[in-house]
Design a protein around this motif. Structure first.
Motif, PDB file in Angstrom:
ATOM      1  N   ILE A 127      -1.061  -1.950  12.062  1.00  0.00           N
ATOM      2  CA  ILE A 127      -2.287  -1.148  12.194  1.00  0.00           C
ATOM      3  C   ILE A 127      -2.113   0.206  11.520  1.00  0.00           C
ATOM      4  O   ILE A 127      -2.986   0.655  10.756  1.00  0.00           O
ATOM      5  N   ALA A 128      -0.984   0.870  11.787  1.00  0.00           N
ATOM      6  CA  ALA A 128      -0.756   2.194  11.188  1.00  0.00           C
ATOM      7  C   ALA A 128      -0.692   2.109   9.669  1.00  0.00           C
ATOM      8  O   ALA A 128      -1.254   2.951   8.960  1.00  0.00           O
ATOM      9  N   THR A 129      -0.019   1.084   9.159  1.00  0.00           N
ATOM     10  CA  THR A 129       0.112   0.930   7.705  1.00  0.00           C
ATOM     11  C   THR A 129      -1.226   0.612   7.061  1.00  0.00           C
ATOM     12  O   THR A 129      -1.578   1.176   6.012  1.00  0.00           O
ATOM     13  N   ALA A 130      -1.993  -0.282   7.684  1.00  0.00           N
ATOM     14  CA  ALA A 130      -3.298  -0.643   7.123  1.00  0.00           C
ATOM     15  C   ALA A 130      -4.284   0.507   7.210  1.00  0.00           C
ATOM     16  O   ALA A 130      -5.191   0.622   6.379  1.00  0.00           O
ATOM     17  N   LEU A 131      -4.116   1.392   8.196  1.00  0.00           N
ATOM     18  CA  LEU A 131      -5.055   2.498   8.379  1.00  0.00           C
ATOM     19  C   LEU A 131      -4.838   3.615   7.362  1.00  0.00           C
ATOM     20  O   LEU A 131      -5.798   4.099   6.745  1.00  0.00           O
TER      21      LEU A 131
END
Length: 316
Positions: free
Chosen positions: A233-237
């Motif tokens: 989630i953090a990487t995609a955000l």
């Protein structure tokens, strides 16, 4: 100084950093600038929560404070996915142009990879955790090599778009993605927080945890998948931030002399908020966007990683 007092100090610094970022040099642009700054601060807070929580849990499971979930190859898989989409579909395809579609595709790919990865390893019995890490490093190197090969062949104009994905950025965060990330992260951490006592015991080692009645294999499996989803989630955000989790987790260990994960996790989360919000303010106001926050974090994190390696070798 007691841990509670230290936590209040960190919370004060986090609130001060958020307030300074939101209101400094606003010049009365409350209707235009303040909502946009609010979205960026919200994105930084969510990113900090996800990375800090995932890293502390991952290091507890692996019993190693110089490892991060990025070692499983999720960052490399993210870059490979972005490269493949642009290489085969082009930069004008909906999967690139539409941030929501790209976000969902990225999370889905990383979560499916993590689930398959863990299922294949745990299906064969009690595999040593370091065997899992070794396979993760191999996959990460493999994904990175394919990405580099495709980036050499790609059109130079298209490569510019791929290059923008290589570094974390909070400047063009989509507000819809922030709210979607909030829902997922809150649900995941609400589920995981009840396992904090088990993580306290897990830090004593596998044999001790099993003797004390902890379902070791089940907790490890669930926490590994949780870490992978949070990092996804953090990487995609916002994009990959390789060493950030390493920094905030170890600072939390140094600042709070406690074995309780409720304290260590909360401390790492608050430290990550201070670092991200304060660091982004420095990038915008002092460096005037001449660099990115991820470059600074990766540089500092790389130096800190070398320091930890040297410290570990001297301790042995």
């Amino acid at each position: 100084m007691r841990d509670l007092h230290k936590m209040f100090i960190l919370l004060g610094l986090a609130l001060a950093a958020c307030g300074m970022y939101l209101f400094h040099d606003l010049n009365g642009s409350f209707d235009y600038a303040l909502p946009r700054r609010g979205v960026k601060v919200f994105a930084m807070v969510l990113t900090g929560i996800a990375i800090a929580y995932a890293t502390v849990v991952f290091q507890t499971i692996t019993h190693n404070r110089i490892l991060t979930p990025s070692i499983m190859g999720l960052d490399s898989l993210y870059m490979l996915l972005q490269t493949l989409l642009i290489f085969f579909l082009g930069s004008d395809h909906i999967s690139i142009m539409n941030r929501q579609v790209n976000f969902i595709l990225s999370i889905a790919a990383m979560v499916v990879f993590a689930l398959l990865f863990y299922h294949l390893l745990f299906k064969k019995g009690n595999q040593p955790i370091y065997f899992l890490l070794l396979i993760g490093i191999i996959f990460g190197t493999f994904f990175g090599s394919i990405s580099t090969f495709l980036q050499v062949l790609i059109d130079p104009n298209e490569f510019q778009i791929v290059q923008d994905q290589m570094f974390a950025s909070f400047n063009n965060v989509n507000s819809d993605l922030v709210w979607l990330s909030l829902v997922i992260i809150v649900l995941l951490i609400a589920f995981a927080w009840k396992h904090n006592p088990s993580l306290d015991v897990l830090s004593l080692g596998r044999d001790t945890a099993v003797n004390l009645g902890v379902n070791y294999d089940s907790i490890v499996r669930h926490m590994l998948i949780l870490s992978a989803v949070l990092i996804a989630i953090a990487t995609a955000l916002v994009g990959p931030i390789t060493f950030f989790g390493l920094i905030v987790a170890n600072l939390s260990y140094q600042f709070f002399k406690s074995y309780k994960h409720s304290v260590l996790l909360t401390g790492a989360i608050v430290i990550s908020i201070v670092a991200l919000v304060g660091g982004q303010w420095v990038v915008e106001r002092i460096f005037t966007f001449n660099t990115t926050l991820s470059v600074i974090i990766n540089f500092i994190g790389g130096v800190y990683f070398i320091y930890l390696l040297l410290k570990e070798s001297r301790a042995k």
